[in-house]
Design a protein around this motif. Structure first.
Motif, PDB file in Angstrom:
ATOM      1  N   ILE A 171       1.548   5.591  -0.490  1.00 31.50           N
ATOM      2  CA  ILE A 171       1.024   6.958  -0.429  1.00 31.50           C
ATOM      3  C   ILE A 171       0.980   7.515  -1.855  1.00 31.50           C
ATOM      4  CG2 ILE A 171       1.646   9.302   0.318  1.00 31.50           C
ATOM      5  CD1 ILE A 171       0.869   7.871   2.712  1.00 31.50           C
ATOM      6  N   PRO A 216       7.024   6.214  -0.689  1.00 34.62           N
ATOM      7  CA  PRO A 216       7.117   5.597   0.636  1.00 34.62           C
ATOM      8  C   PRO A 216       5.851   4.805   0.950  1.00 34.62           C
ATOM      9  CG  PRO A 216       6.835   7.969   0.832  1.00 34.62           C
ATOM     10  CD  PRO A 216       6.958   7.670  -0.633  1.00 34.62           C
ATOM     11  N   ASN A 217       6.051   3.705   1.639  1.00 35.63           N
ATOM     12  CA  ASN A 217       4.936   2.860   2.039  1.00 35.63           C
ATOM     13  C   ASN A 217       4.052   3.604   3.043  1.00 35.63           C
ATOM     14  OD1 ASN A 217       3.757   0.777   3.964  1.00 35.63           O
ATOM     15  ND2 ASN A 217       4.420  -0.444   2.203  1.00 35.63           N
ATOM     16  N   ALA A 218       2.729   3.444   2.898  1.00 35.90           N
ATOM     17  CA  ALA A 218       1.787   4.167   3.778  1.00 35.90           C
ATOM     18  C   ALA A 218       2.014   3.809   5.246  1.00 35.90           C
ATOM     19  CB  ALA A 218       0.362   3.841   3.367  1.00 35.90           C
ATOM     20  N   CYS A 269      12.444   8.755  -1.054  1.00 30.17           N
ATOM     21  CA  CYS A 269      12.172   7.358  -1.416  1.00 30.17           C
ATOM     22  C   CYS A 269      12.722   6.972  -2.802  1.00 30.17           C
ATOM     23  CB  CYS A 269      10.681   7.091  -1.308  1.00 30.17           C
ATOM     24  SG  CYS A 269      10.329   5.352  -1.241  1.00 30.17           S
ATOM     25  N   GLU A 309       0.853  -1.185   0.000  1.00 31.47           N
ATOM     26  CA  GLU A 309       0.000   0.000   0.000  1.00 31.47           C
ATOM     27  C   GLU A 309       0.890   1.237   0.000  1.00 31.47           C
ATOM     28  OE1 GLU A 309      -3.448   1.994   2.753  1.00 31.47           O
ATOM     29  OE2 GLU A 309      -2.439   0.177   3.411  1.00 31.47           O
ATOM     30  N   VAL A 327       4.762   2.844   6.653  1.00 29.49           N
ATOM     31  CA  VAL A 327       6.016   3.464   7.126  1.00 29.49           C
ATOM     32  C   VAL A 327       5.778   4.945   7.427  1.00 29.49           C
ATOM     33  CG1 VAL A 327       8.345   4.132   6.396  1.00 29.49           C
ATOM     34  CG2 VAL A 327       7.513   1.831   5.926  1.00 29.49           C
ATOM     35  N   VAL A 328       5.105   5.629   6.494  1.00 33.38           N
ATOM     36  CA  VAL A 328       4.837   7.065   6.693  1.00 33.38           C
ATOM     37  C   VAL A 328       3.982   7.277   7.943  1.00 33.38           C
ATOM     38  CG1 VAL A 328       3.759   9.120   5.692  1.00 33.38           C
ATOM     39  CG2 VAL A 328       5.088   7.596   4.247  1.00 33.38           C
ATOM     40  N   THR A 378       3.713   5.324  10.578  1.00 25.41           N
ATOM     41  CA  THR A 378       4.537   5.041  11.771  1.00 25.41           C
ATOM     42  C   THR A 378       5.396   6.258  12.115  1.00 25.41           C
ATOM     43  OG1 THR A 378       4.666   2.749  11.075  1.00 25.41           O
ATOM     44  CG2 THR A 378       6.259   3.442  12.735  1.00 25.41           C
ATOM     45  N   ILE A 379       5.998   6.841  11.090  1.00 24.22           N
ATOM     46  CA  ILE A 379       6.882   7.994  11.320  1.00 24.22           C
ATOM     47  C   ILE A 379       6.067   9.186  11.815  1.00 24.22           C
ATOM     48  CG2 ILE A 379       8.347   9.686  10.122  1.00 24.22           C
ATOM     49  CD1 ILE A 379       9.395   7.326   8.420  1.00 24.22           C
ATOM     50  N   LEU A 380       4.920   9.417  11.177  1.00 21.08           N
ATOM     51  CA  LEU A 380       4.105  10.580  11.564  1.00 21.08           C
ATOM     52  C   LEU A 380       3.579  10.446  12.993  1.00 21.08           C
ATOM     53  CD1 LEU A 380       2.138  11.382   8.286  1.00 21.08           C
ATOM     54  CD2 LEU A 380       4.108  12.580   9.242  1.00 21.08           C
ATOM     55  N   GLN A 416      12.322   1.422   2.322  1.00 22.79           N
ATOM     56  CA  GLN A 416      11.352   1.681   3.406  1.00 22.79           C
ATOM     57  C   GLN A 416      12.044   1.530   4.777  1.00 22.79           C
ATOM     58  OE1 GLN A 416       8.564   2.788   2.229  1.00 22.79           O
ATOM     59  NE2 GLN A 416       8.791   2.034   0.139  1.00 22.79           N
TER      60      GLN A 416
END
Lengths: 202, 248
Positions: free
Chosen positions: A5, B45-47, A43, A3, B49-50, B52-54, A65
């Motif tokens: 963004i 970037p993987n959702a 990325c 998945e 991962v983003v 988690t970081i946010l 990632q």
């Protein structure tokens, strides 16, 4: 990890370096929008970094990632005014080394299988022939020289940036690059004889 | 060949007409350009991962600069020296001639500066190293051996040791305390080269041991200094190398 963004939401990927450094400062100040933009911009650079080396190409996305998470944990170590990309690539390089280390310890515990059996079920390679030839060309070099050459010529980094990213000195980077050029020159000039000579030197 | 070889610029995604013509003819550039082709797969970037970081996003204070961090490690050495001098005395310092003091403390000073900077640089990924560490470390060891050999040579004292001298324990104690405090400080950084980081802390601890022993020990004989002072440094460096080897 499937998945993703939407890239439009995080802005264009090809942001210039000064913008990246400004975004990094906002990231350190916990600005969520800047963080998303920075992650979105880093990325593709990271995927390109991992994909530029044949041994990490199949897992380039996963390693990118992983690197983003490591960047988050190490974000206090970025110093304002310092170049951002060598800092990012130094962390990415560490991720790559950790990946090798994990693989090595995992392989030590695995039973070897017959490669010919696996070949029957393998999907046909999707890499372009140019890429395969490029990998074959670079396989004449030792790992440290291959890394330096890839960073200089494929990722377009300067000698100082490579020195920063590889925890080395500019002099050592220049020396490795020079040796790599010499080896490649001999391979390209004498394709049939060159490969064995280069391997002996390496 | 048509025109000069291509120069790769990661920020640029299109080729000029001249570059296209060159690429059509030059096999070397075709090979190199092949490596720069888009490699497929997601470049976002993987959702997860983003997210988690946010979720974990908090303001952070950037680390001090490398010279400031090096100064902190220098202060640690002085603090360890002060503690051990308080506990064991400073007879050795007063036994040394001005020439010996200058030479010994110059070597220790250079070692402390080089290894403090090295540990500080290991904390910050992408720090620029201008001095290669290994040749400097070897040069310092040679200089130390030469100074001790020239100033404190005494043939009559080269007898086999009967028991472990207290200098070894004092040296090891100073090294362990330095390594422990140093390890607490470096936890704020991010090591990207564990091997070099651990070896650098080991070297800094070795310098700390040498500093404490030079101030403390009144026995000015080459055999004693090589065996017990040098021995404590060798043990510390060996321990650091054994630990660091796991991360090579």
């Amino acid at each position: 990890m499937d998945e993703h963004i939407d890239s439009e939401a995080i802005g264009p990927n090809n942001v210039d370096v000064s913008t990246l450094e400004a975004l990094m400062l906002h990231y350190q100040a916990a600005d969520a929008a800047a963080t998303e933009r920075l992650l979105g911009a880093l990325c593709p650079l990271l995927i390109r970094f991992f994909a530029s080396m044949p041994d990490t190409r199949p897992v380039a996305d996963d390693l990118a990632q992983d690197t983003l998470l490591r960047i988050h944990r190490a974000r206090q170590t970025y110093r304002p005014g310092e170049p951002l990309l060598p800092w990012v690539y130094a962390i990415a390089r560490h991720t790559r080394i950790d990946h090798f280390r994990r693989n090595r310890s995992r392989r030590a515990k695995e039973e070897p299988v017959d490669a010919a059996d696996l070949q029957k079920f393998a999907a046909p390679p999707q890499e372009s022939s140019n890429l395969r030839e490029f990998d074959a060309l670079l396989s004449n070099l030792p790992e440290s020289q291959r890394e330096v050459l890839t960073m200089l010529k494929v990722l377009g980094m300067t000698v100082e940036e490579v020195a920063r990213a590889t925890s080395s000195t500019p002099g050592a980077v220049k020396q490795k690059a020079h040796r790599a050029y010499e080896t490649l020159r001999s391979v390209l000039e004498r394709p049939s004889q060159g490969q064995s000579t280069a391997k002996e030197r390496a | 060949m048509n025109g000069p070889h291509l120069q790769f610029d990661p920020e640029r995604h299109t080729l000029t007409e001249a570059e296209r013509r060159h690429l059509a003819e030059c096999r070397s550039c075709q090979l190199l350009f092949g490596s720069a082709e888009p490699l497929g797969g997601a470049s976002r970037p993987n959702a997860a991962v983003v997210n988690t970081i946010l979720k974990d996003l908090k303001p952070v204070k950037p680390l001090p600069s490398v010279p400031r961090l090096a100064l902190i490690f220098g202060t640690v050495l002085i603090a360890v020296l002060a503690i051990f001098t308080y506990l064991t005395g400073a007879k050795g310092f007063f036994m040394l001639s001005p020439m010996a003091q200058m030479l010994m403390f110059s070597i220790i000073g250079v070692g402390a500066t080089v290894f403090s900077f090295s540990v500080a640089q290991q904390m910050i990924p992408g720090s620029l190293r201008r001095v290669p560490l290994l040749p400097v470390a070897i040069a310092l060891c040679v200089a130390f051996a030469a100074v001790v050999g020239l100033l404190f040579w005494d043939v009559t004292s080269w007898a086999p040791p009967q028991m472990i001298h207290s200098c070894l324990w004092i040296g090891l104690g100073a090294a362990v305390v330095t390594a422990a405090i140093g390890s607490l400080i470096v936890r704020r950084g991010a090591w990207t080269d564990w091997f070099s980081s651990i070896v650098s802390i080991g070297a800094l601890s070795g310098v700390s041991a040498l500093l404490v022993l030079t101030v403390h020990c009144p026995i000015l004989k080459a055999s004693h200094i090589f065996l017990w002072h040098g021995g404590s440094i060798v043990i510390v460096m060996l321990a650091a190398w054994i630990v660091a080897r796991r991360y090579r």
